[in-house]
Design a protein around this motif. Structure first.
Motif, PDB file in Angstrom:
ATOM      1  N   CYS A  79       0.825  -1.213   0.000  1.00  0.00           N
ATOM      2  CA  CYS A  79       0.000   0.000   0.000  1.00  0.00           C
ATOM      3  C   CYS A  79       0.857   1.259   0.000  1.00  0.00           C
ATOM      4  N   ASN A  80       1.844   1.325   0.866  1.00  0.00           N
ATOM      5  CA  ASN A  80       2.703   2.508   0.933  1.00  0.00           C
ATOM      6  C   ASN A  80       3.466   2.727  -0.364  1.00  0.00           C
ATOM      7  N   THR A  81       3.994   1.647  -0.941  1.00  0.00           N
ATOM      8  CA  THR A  81       4.731   1.767  -2.205  1.00  0.00           C
ATOM      9  C   THR A  81       3.797   2.202  -3.329  1.00  0.00           C
ATOM     10  N   GLY A  82       2.625   1.612  -3.390  1.00  0.00           N
ATOM     11  CA  GLY A  82       1.667   1.983  -4.430  1.00  0.00           C
ATOM     12  C   GLY A  82       1.191   3.424  -4.298  1.00  0.00           C
ATOM     13  N   LEU A  83       0.929   3.852  -3.067  1.00  0.00           N
ATOM     14  CA  LEU A  83       0.496   5.235  -2.867  1.00  0.00           C
ATOM     15  C   LEU A  83       1.599   6.221  -3.225  1.00  0.00           C
ATOM     16  N   ALA A  84       2.841   5.924  -2.837  1.00  0.00           N
ATOM     17  CA  ALA A  84       3.955   6.815  -3.160  1.00  0.00           C
ATOM     18  C   ALA A  84       4.181   6.875  -4.670  1.00  0.00           C
ATOM     19  N   LEU A  85       4.175   5.735  -5.324  1.00  0.00           N
ATOM     20  CA  LEU A  85       4.377   5.695  -6.767  1.00  0.00           C
ATOM     21  C   LEU A  85       3.236   6.392  -7.500  1.00  0.00           C
ATOM     22  N   GLY A  86       2.020   6.180  -7.038  1.00  0.00           N
ATOM     23  CA  GLY A  86       0.870   6.846  -7.649  1.00  0.00           C
ATOM     24  C   GLY A  86       0.915   8.348  -7.477  1.00  0.00           C
ATOM     25  N   LEU A  87       1.296   8.806  -6.308  1.00  0.00           N
ATOM     26  CA  LEU A  87       1.399  10.244  -6.059  1.00  0.00           C
ATOM     27  C   LEU A  87       2.472  10.881  -6.945  1.00  0.00           C
ATOM     28  N   VAL A  88       3.612  10.203  -7.069  1.00  0.00           N
ATOM     29  CA  VAL A  88       4.678  10.706  -7.943  1.00  0.00           C
ATOM     30  C   VAL A  88       4.188  10.758  -9.390  1.00  0.00           C
ATOM     31  N   ALA A  89       3.470   9.725  -9.827  1.00  0.00           N
ATOM     32  CA  ALA A  89       2.971   9.691 -11.200  1.00  0.00           C
ATOM     33  C   ALA A  89       1.949  10.794 -11.455  1.00  0.00           C
ATOM     34  N   ILE A  90       1.176  11.158 -10.435  1.00  0.00           N
ATOM     35  CA  ILE A  90       0.202  12.240 -10.594  1.00  0.00           C
ATOM     36  C   ILE A  90       0.919  13.589 -10.654  1.00  0.00           C
ATOM     37  N   ILE A  91       1.904  13.787  -9.789  1.00  0.00           N
ATOM     38  CA  ILE A  91       2.626  15.065  -9.743  1.00  0.00           C
ATOM     39  C   ILE A  91       3.483  15.253 -10.992  1.00  0.00           C
ATOM     40  N   LYS A  92       4.259  14.244 -11.351  1.00  0.00           N
ATOM     41  CA  LYS A  92       5.128  14.342 -12.529  1.00  0.00           C
ATOM     42  C   LYS A  92       5.081  13.009 -13.270  1.00  0.00           C
ATOM     43  N   PRO A  93       4.198  12.898 -14.266  1.00  0.00           N
ATOM     44  CA  PRO A  93       4.095  11.640 -15.015  1.00  0.00           C
ATOM     45  C   PRO A  93       5.437  11.245 -15.644  1.00  0.00           C
ATOM     46  N   PHE A  94       5.663   9.961 -15.736  1.00  0.00           N
ATOM     47  CA  PHE A  94       6.909   9.451 -16.302  1.00  0.00           C
ATOM     48  C   PHE A  94       6.594   8.380 -17.329  1.00  0.00           C
ATOM     49  N   ARG A  95       7.545   8.158 -18.228  1.00  0.00           N
ATOM     50  CA  ARG A  95       7.378   7.146 -19.272  1.00  0.00           C
ATOM     51  C   ARG A  95       8.168   5.885 -18.909  1.00  0.00           C
ATOM     52  N   ILE A  96       7.621   4.766 -19.319  1.00  0.00           N
ATOM     53  CA  ILE A  96       8.310   3.497 -19.162  1.00  0.00           C
ATOM     54  C   ILE A  96       8.594   2.985 -20.566  1.00  0.00           C
ATOM     55  N   GLU A  97       9.847   2.680 -20.835  1.00  0.00           N
ATOM     56  CA  GLU A  97      10.211   2.174 -22.152  1.00  0.00           C
ATOM     57  C   GLU A  97       9.624   0.786 -22.354  1.00  0.00           C
ATOM     58  N   LYS A  98       9.109   0.559 -23.549  1.00  0.00           N
ATOM     59  CA  LYS A  98       8.485  -0.715 -23.861  1.00  0.00           C
ATOM     60  C   LYS A  98       9.461  -1.874 -23.686  1.00  0.00           C
ATOM     61  N   LYS A  99      10.724  -1.657 -24.043  1.00  0.00           N
ATOM     62  CA  LYS A  99      11.753  -2.685 -23.917  1.00  0.00           C
ATOM     63  C   LYS A  99      11.903  -3.132 -22.457  1.00  0.00           C
ATOM     64  N   CYS A 100      11.914  -2.179 -21.557  1.00  0.00           N
ATOM     65  CA  CYS A 100      12.053  -2.486 -20.133  1.00  0.00           C
ATOM     66  C   CYS A 100      10.844  -3.272 -19.627  1.00  0.00           C
TER      67      CYS A 100
END
Length: 107
Positions: A79-100
């Protein structure tokens, strides 16, 4: 049912106000002792947020529900990891490379 909802709302208001008072008190301690707020947040506040989980885990272990303790620990980490990652994604969206992503899915 209405009684239960009322108790829930009262509890929610009390815990929200208590958290507000706790944060204000932590900030005042930091100002009086010249300890940076980041240090206080990483110590006092983190301990206060972990204490209820510790209490649940200890009580469950004492009563013999060890799986509840393990589930509480694992669930809080997820829960803590998901909430932190979600909050970061909302504040500053990031891209994930398809290869990765493909490498992680298949290996």
């Amino acid at each position: 049912m209405i009684f239960t909802i009322g108790l829930f709302l009262i509890g929610f208001i009390l815990i929200t106000k208590g958290a507000d008072i706790f944060i204000d008190s932590t900030i005042s301690v930091g100002k009086k002792t010249n300890i940076p707020e980041i240090i206080l947040g990483a110590t006092i506040v983190s301990l206060a947020t972990t204490l209820p989980e510790l209490t649940v885990s200890v009580c469950a272990s004492i009563k013999g529900y060890t799986t509840m303790s393990l589930g509480n620990a694992v669930g809080s980490i997820i829960c803590n990891t998901g909430l932190a990652l979600g909050l970061v994604a909302i504040i500053k969206p990031f891209r994930i490379e398809k290869k990765c992503l493909i490498l992680k899915l298949y290996y």
